[in-house]
Each structure stands twice: as C-alpha cells, then as structure tokens.
Design an enzyme around this catalytic site. Sequence first.
Site, PDB file in Angstrom:
ATOM      1  CD  GLU A  12      -2.953  -1.317   2.201  1.00  0.00           C
ATOM      2  OE1 GLU A  12      -4.145  -1.613   1.986  1.00  0.00           O
ATOM      3  OE2 GLU A  12      -2.495  -1.204   3.363  1.00  0.00           O
ATOM      4  N   GLY A  78     -12.611  -4.012   1.375  1.00  0.00           N
ATOM      5  CA  GLY A  78     -13.653  -4.893   0.862  1.00  0.00           C
ATOM      6  C   GLY A  78     -14.900  -4.067   0.588  1.00  0.00           C
ATOM      7  CG  MET A 172      -8.950  -5.500   8.528  1.00  0.00           C
ATOM      8  SD  MET A 172      -8.034  -7.045   8.327  1.00  0.00           S
ATOM      9  CE  MET A 172      -7.814  -7.544  10.015  1.00  0.00           C
ATOM     10  CD  GLU A 173      -5.449  -1.753   8.269  1.00  0.00           C
ATOM     11  OE1 GLU A 173      -6.134  -1.355   7.294  1.00  0.00           O
ATOM     12  OE2 GLU A 173      -5.078  -2.929   8.376  1.00  0.00           O
ATOM     13  CG  ASP A 196     -11.903  -8.189  -0.593  1.00  0.00           C
ATOM     14  OD1 ASP A 196     -10.817  -7.669  -0.300  1.00  0.00           O
ATOM     15  OD2 ASP A 196     -12.888  -8.197   0.177  1.00  0.00           O
TER      16      ASP A 196
HETATM   17  N1  ADE Z   1      -9.320  -5.119   3.293  1.00  0.00           N
HETATM   18  C1  ADE Z   1      -9.566  -5.481   2.021  1.00  0.00           C
HETATM   19  N2  ADE Z   1     -10.505  -6.426   1.948  1.00  0.00           N
HETATM   20  C2  ADE Z   1     -10.887  -6.693   3.228  1.00  0.00           C
HETATM   21  C3  ADE Z   1     -11.803  -7.587   3.807  1.00  0.00           C
HETATM   22  N3  ADE Z   1     -12.547  -8.405   3.058  1.00  0.00           N
HETATM   23  N4  ADE Z   1     -11.914  -7.591   5.154  1.00  0.00           N
HETATM   24  C4  ADE Z   1     -11.167  -6.762   5.912  1.00  0.00           C
HETATM   25  N5  ADE Z   1     -10.273  -5.905   5.410  1.00  0.00           N
HETATM   26  C5  ADE Z   1     -10.133  -5.861   4.073  1.00  0.00           C
END
Ligand code: ADE
Length: 232
Positions: A12, A78, A172-173, A196
């Site tokens: 990243e 995501g 997640m951050e 995703d």
């Molecule tokens: N970052 C990218 N895709 C993610 C996902 N499916 N869950 C958590 N963090 C992500």
Amino acid sequence: MTIGIMGAMPEEIEPILKKIGNYEEIKYANNTYYKANYNNINLIIAYSKIGKVFSTLTASNMINKFSCEMILFSGVAGGINPDLKIGDLIIATSLAQHDLDITAFGHPHGYVPEGKVFIETSEKLNNIAKEIAKSENITLKEGIIATGDQFVSSSERKKFILDTFKADALEMEGASVALVCDDLDVPCFVLRSISDTANEEASFDFDEFLKSSAKKSSNFLMKIVDKIIING
Ligand code: ADE
C-alpha cells in the site's frame, strides 16, 4: 508542512515510495518511517502493519513523534455497497469500529462510553479529493467505512456490517487512524480502492487484486498531496 502518509501493508505504500524516489529510513517503535522532502514539504510515510492496534500506534507516532500535521491513509478495502466494484475508489466521510461490542450493557454496536460510533474525516481534504476526481473524470465514491480486526469473507458478516453501520466498505485500520486524529485534532483522510467484496471469494480476490488496487489508491492519493502543496 509535514504530511503523514499511511498504509497498512508494504504493497500500500510501495507505489508512493517509488514515485518519491529519495527518502531517509528512520527506525522507531519496531517500524520504519520513510522521511522525504517532496516539492519542498516533508512527507513521513509508513505502513503500520495490519489492524487497529498497529495503525493506532503508527498514527500516534506520526503525529506525536514526527509532527505530522495531517494524516492521509491509502490502501485497499472490501466493498459492501454493490455499486463498488474491484478497483473502484472510495473516501470515508466517517468511520466506525464494527467489532467493538459492549451491547451486553445496552450500548449500540461500535460504541463505548466517552467515545462515538462514527468518527468523521476532514471535510476540507475530502473536498480536495472530490474536486480532483471531478476535474479528471475519475469515479470516486464517498461513504461510511467500517473497520474491524478481522478479514471479512462472509456474506453474513458483511450483511451485519451493512445493516448495523450502513457501511459502504470495510477494512482493518481506518477507524483507529481517524480516532487518533480526532482526539489529537489533526485532519484525517482515508482513501481505499476495492480489492474484494468481503464475501466467500474475498481471500482469493484480495490476493489477486491487492497490488493493482493499492496502486490505484496510491496514484490518486499523490494527486491529493500535489493539490495540498499547490493550495499551500
Ligand atoms: N481489506 C480489504 N478487503 C478486506 C476484507 N474483506 N476484510 C477486511 N479488510 C479488508
């Protein structure tokens, strides 16, 4: 001016370091901070490692140790909103911790006493991003991003996060970085490109699209940095 640029994973921030070319490496708190002079301003760049705890530490260090006057986060997410396809860009208007849960005491999901469920990002920085997107014909969505210490690869969990937080994307951050910035009164900006869609295929899609989506986010982030410098 000193701008902090964060990612969570090496992928990243690598495109950003590549664009900048020349930087000094500073080891601090078991991490590496890359310091660069870029068009006469200072940049401090780092990937935090994954999750809310590491990103809290890195954001705090960027502000308190390296004197960053704003934090710009770039990375992947995501997608939850069906309008968001892999590779699309989203900026967070506000962020929440989807895994923070003391509902047993009657509190809403994402809330603890003296905190708040949704933490807002800098309207000024978001407006710069939207202006660039408009003038360069780049599709940029804005919305709520939900953060938690889990890689979501389940339609059921995704639905919970949508229903509970009306979130457009998850990662997640972001919320932990936004919380640090909010409490320390430093402007925060969170940009993500979709890797995703957080469903049962998420881990496969993530592995396939991490690099390309991270690069899209990095490229757009550097346009914002350029604009901030021009604006002064
Ligand atoms: N970052 C990218 N895709 C993610 C996902 N499916 N869950 C958590 N963090 C992500």
